[in-house]
Design a protein around this motif. Structure first.
Motif, PDB file in Angstrom:
ATOM      1  N   ALA A  17      26.926  37.057  35.924  1.00 22.47           N
ATOM      2  CA  ALA A  17      26.315  35.832  36.534  1.00 22.47           C
ATOM      3  C   ALA A  17      26.134  35.024  35.285  1.00 22.47           C
ATOM      4  CB  ALA A  17      25.219  36.227  37.206  1.00 22.47           C
ATOM      5  N   MET A  18      25.472  35.534  34.331  1.00 19.53           N
ATOM      6  CA  MET A  18      25.082  34.538  33.106  1.00 19.53           C
ATOM      7  C   MET A  18      26.298  33.953  32.605  1.00 19.53           C
ATOM      8  SD  MET A  18      21.673  35.021  32.852  1.00 19.53           S
ATOM      9  CE  MET A  18      21.287  34.212  31.513  1.00 19.53           C
ATOM     10  N   ASP A  19      27.515  34.600  32.405  1.00 18.96           N
ATOM     11  CA  ASP A  19      28.932  33.797  32.156  1.00 18.96           C
ATOM     12  C   ASP A  19      29.125  32.884  32.978  1.00 18.96           C
ATOM     13  OD1 ASP A  19      28.716  35.744  29.904  1.00 18.96           O
ATOM     14  OD2 ASP A  19      30.353  36.884  30.725  1.00 18.96           O
ATOM     15  N   HIS A  20      29.056  32.967  34.171  1.00 24.19           N
ATOM     16  CA  HIS A  20      29.255  32.126  35.386  1.00 24.19           C
ATOM     17  C   HIS A  20      28.549  30.790  35.037  1.00 24.19           C
ATOM     18  CE1 HIS A  20      30.905  30.347  38.889  1.00 24.19           C
ATOM     19  NE2 HIS A  20      29.600  30.148  39.434  1.00 24.19           N
ATOM     20  N   VAL A  21      27.204  31.049  34.947  1.00 19.04           N
ATOM     21  CA  VAL A  21      26.306  29.754  34.968  1.00 19.04           C
ATOM     22  C   VAL A  21      26.202  29.142  33.517  1.00 19.04           C
ATOM     23  CG1 VAL A  21      24.700  30.793  36.923  1.00 19.04           C
ATOM     24  CG2 VAL A  21      24.238  30.724  34.383  1.00 19.04           C
ATOM     25  N   SER A  22      26.636  29.755  32.695  1.00 22.50           N
ATOM     26  CA  SER A  22      26.763  28.944  31.429  1.00 22.50           C
ATOM     27  C   SER A  22      28.338  28.390  31.013  1.00 22.50           C
ATOM     28  CB  SER A  22      26.688  30.036  30.063  1.00 22.50           C
ATOM     29  OG  SER A  22      27.825  30.966  30.031  1.00 22.50           O
ATOM     30  N   GLN A  23      29.072  28.536  31.997  1.00 17.16           N
ATOM     31  CA  GLN A  23      30.497  27.628  31.975  1.00 17.16           C
ATOM     32  C   GLN A  23      30.450  26.380  32.134  1.00 17.16           C
ATOM     33  OE1 GLN A  23      33.273  29.506  34.641  1.00 17.16           O
ATOM     34  NE2 GLN A  23      33.381  31.282  33.704  1.00 17.16           N
ATOM     35  N   ASN A  24      29.230  26.078  32.904  1.00 14.49           N
ATOM     36  CA  ASN A  24      29.058  24.548  33.319  1.00 14.49           C
ATOM     37  C   ASN A  24      27.575  24.184  33.018  1.00 14.49           C
ATOM     38  OD1 ASN A  24      31.741  23.690  34.320  1.00 14.49           O
ATOM     39  ND2 ASN A  24      31.340  25.253  36.054  1.00 14.49           N
ATOM     40  N   CYS A  45      26.340  44.374  48.267  1.00 15.58           N
ATOM     41  CA  CYS A  45      26.432  42.987  47.635  1.00 15.58           C
ATOM     42  C   CYS A  45      25.138  42.695  46.713  1.00 15.58           C
ATOM     43  CB  CYS A  45      26.359  41.992  48.787  1.00 15.58           C
ATOM     44  SG  CYS A  45      26.339  40.241  48.187  1.00 15.58           S
ATOM     45  N   TRP A  46      25.502  42.316  45.571  1.00 16.60           N
ATOM     46  CA  TRP A  46      24.365  41.947  44.614  1.00 16.60           C
ATOM     47  C   TRP A  46      24.093  40.188  44.835  1.00 16.60           C
ATOM     48  CZ3 TRP A  46      22.272  45.333  41.199  1.00 16.60           C
ATOM     49  CH2 TRP A  46      23.191  46.686  40.784  1.00 16.60           C
ATOM     50  N   SER A  47      22.535  40.179  44.820  1.00 17.84           N
ATOM     51  CA  SER A  47      22.160  38.953  44.617  1.00 17.84           C
ATOM     52  C   SER A  47      21.529  38.615  43.501  1.00 17.84           C
ATOM     53  CB  SER A  47      21.244  38.732  45.803  1.00 17.84           C
ATOM     54  OG  SER A  47      21.647  38.862  46.845  1.00 17.84           O
ATOM     55  N   VAL A  48      21.922  37.613  42.778  1.00 14.69           N
ATOM     56  CA  VAL A  48      21.593  37.166  41.365  1.00 14.69           C
ATOM     57  C   VAL A  48      20.881  35.745  41.634  1.00 14.69           C
ATOM     58  CG1 VAL A  48      21.980  37.002  38.855  1.00 14.69           C
ATOM     59  CG2 VAL A  48      23.308  38.594  40.212  1.00 14.69           C
ATOM     60  N   ILE A  49      19.584  35.857  41.336  1.00 16.85           N
ATOM     61  CA  ILE A  49      18.757  34.599  41.606  1.00 16.85           C
ATOM     62  C   ILE A  49      18.325  33.917  40.522  1.00 16.85           C
ATOM     63  CG2 ILE A  49      16.866  33.780  42.744  1.00 16.85           C
ATOM     64  CD1 ILE A  49      17.261  36.486  44.808  1.00 16.85           C
ATOM     65  N   PHE A  50      18.546  32.566  40.341  1.00 16.51           N
ATOM     66  CA  PHE A  50      18.125  31.764  39.153  1.00 16.51           C
ATOM     67  C   PHE A  50      17.229  30.720  39.524  1.00 16.51           C
ATOM     68  CE2 PHE A  50      22.366  33.394  37.970  1.00 16.51           C
ATOM     69  CZ  PHE A  50      22.122  33.745  36.543  1.00 16.51           C
ATOM     70  N   LEU A  66      23.704  33.692  43.511  1.00 22.40           N
ATOM     71  CA  LEU A  66      24.974  34.087  43.288  1.00 22.40           C
ATOM     72  C   LEU A  66      25.231  35.336  44.036  1.00 22.40           C
ATOM     73  CD1 LEU A  66      26.079  33.690  39.615  1.00 22.40           C
ATOM     74  CD2 LEU A  66      26.600  32.096  41.532  1.00 22.40           C
ATOM     75  N   GLY A  67      25.865  35.501  45.056  1.00 25.47           N
ATOM     76  CA  GLY A  67      26.205  36.571  45.835  1.00 25.47           C
ATOM     77  C   GLY A  67      27.461  37.193  45.296  1.00 25.47           C
ATOM     78  N   MET A  68      27.518  38.463  44.784  1.00 25.20           N
ATOM     79  CA  MET A  68      28.628  39.158  43.957  1.00 25.20           C
ATOM     80  C   MET A  68      28.707  40.487  44.625  1.00 25.20           C
ATOM     81  SD  MET A  68      27.386  38.128  40.217  1.00 25.20           S
ATOM     82  CE  MET A  68      29.036  38.339  39.398  1.00 25.20           C
ATOM     83  N   ASN A  69      30.044  40.641  44.780  1.00 26.18           N
ATOM     84  CA  ASN A  69      30.376  42.252  45.473  1.00 26.18           C
ATOM     85  C   ASN A  69      30.171  43.223  44.382  1.00 26.18           C
ATOM     86  OD1 ASN A  69      32.758  42.133  43.894  1.00 26.18           O
ATOM     87  ND2 ASN A  69      34.055  41.704  45.685  1.00 26.18           N
ATOM     88  N   GLU A  70      30.509  44.434  44.881  1.00 31.14           N
ATOM     89  CA  GLU A  70      30.269  45.358  43.891  1.00 31.14           C
ATOM     90  C   GLU A  70      31.219  45.640  42.505  1.00 31.14           C
ATOM     91  OE1 GLU A  70      32.839  47.500  47.146  1.00 31.14           O
ATOM     92  OE2 GLU A  70      31.504  45.670  47.071  1.00 31.14           O
ATOM     93  N   PHE A  71      32.274  44.731  42.600  1.00 34.73           N
ATOM     94  CA  PHE A  71      33.184  44.749  41.695  1.00 34.73           C
ATOM     95  C   PHE A  71      33.058  43.476  40.877  1.00 34.73           C
ATOM     96  CE2 PHE A  71      35.407  46.456  45.451  1.00 34.73           C
ATOM     97  CZ  PHE A  71      35.229  47.774  44.883  1.00 34.73           C
ATOM     98  N   GLY A  72      31.891  42.583  41.172  1.00 34.49           N
ATOM     99  CA  GLY A  72      31.659  41.531  40.099  1.00 34.49           C
ATOM    100  C   GLY A  72      32.269  40.121  40.692  1.00 34.49           C
ATOM    101  N   ILE A  74      32.426  36.842  42.679  1.00 31.16           N
ATOM    102  CA  ILE A  74      31.333  35.737  43.257  1.00 31.16           C
ATOM    103  C   ILE A  74      31.883  35.582  44.690  1.00 31.16           C
ATOM    104  CG2 ILE A  74      30.312  33.795  43.383  1.00 31.16           C
ATOM    105  CD1 ILE A  74      30.550  33.790  40.221  1.00 31.16           C
ATOM    106  N   ILE A  75      31.171  36.174  45.647  1.00 32.50           N
ATOM    107  CA  ILE A  75      31.579  35.810  47.156  1.00 32.50           C
ATOM    108  C   ILE A  75      30.851  34.689  47.693  1.00 32.50           C
ATOM    109  CG2 ILE A  75      32.586  38.026  47.529  1.00 32.50           C
ATOM    110  CD1 ILE A  75      30.030  39.103  48.459  1.00 32.50           C
ATOM    111  N   TYR A  76      29.483  34.243  47.100  1.00 27.01           N
ATOM    112  CA  TYR A  76      28.685  33.424  47.814  1.00 27.01           C
ATOM    113  C   TYR A  76      27.996  32.785  46.431  1.00 27.01           C
ATOM    114  CZ  TYR A  76      24.657  31.242  50.078  1.00 27.01           C
ATOM    115  OH  TYR A  76      23.605  30.818  50.570  1.00 27.01           O
ATOM    116  N   ILE A  77      27.853  31.211  46.760  1.00 28.06           N
ATOM    117  CA  ILE A  77      27.048  30.377  45.617  1.00 28.06           C
ATOM    118  C   ILE A  77      26.228  29.649  46.581  1.00 28.06           C
ATOM    119  CG2 ILE A  77      26.931  28.654  43.961  1.00 28.06           C
ATOM    120  CD1 ILE A  77      29.810  29.505  42.818  1.00 28.06           C
ATOM    121  N   GLY A  78      24.885  29.491  46.536  1.00 28.92           N
ATOM    122  CA  GLY A  78      24.132  28.848  47.161  1.00 28.92           C
ATOM    123  C   GLY A  78      22.679  28.620  46.775  1.00 28.92           C
TER     124      GLY A  78
END
Length: 78
Positions: A17-24, A45-50, A66-72, A74-78
């Motif tokens: 999740a941190m890698d994803h948000v640091s891309q942009n 499902c994991w919910s990672v909240i920023f 960021l909603g992430m499945n058990e394999f990492g 990303i299945i949801y961004i909101g």
């Protein structure tokens, strides 16, 4: 040979999740990790909240989730 996916740990989910948000990176907002939790009742499902803050340090609208499945994946961004 079957390529089996491995369920990720909370630490691995946070890193992805941190890698994803640091891309942009934003010049307007900063993102701070505030919560990580896993929901297994309906779907694993994991919910990672920023928390999103502007340059003045004020919280913006709502959190980034960021909603992430058990394999990492990303299945949801909101």
């Amino acid at each position: 040979m079957i390529n089996e996916k491995k369920e990720l740990t909370e630490a691995e989910i946070i890193k992805l999740a941190m890698d994803h948000v640091s891309q942009n990176p934003s010049s307007v907002f900063t993102l701070t990790l505030i919560d990580v939790n896993r929901e297994d009742d309906r779907y694993p499902c994991w919910s990672v909240i920023f928390e999103m803050k502007n340059k003045e340090g004020n919280i913006v609208d709502g959190p980034l989730i960021l909603g992430m499945n058990e394999f990492g994946e990303i299945i949801y961004i909101g």
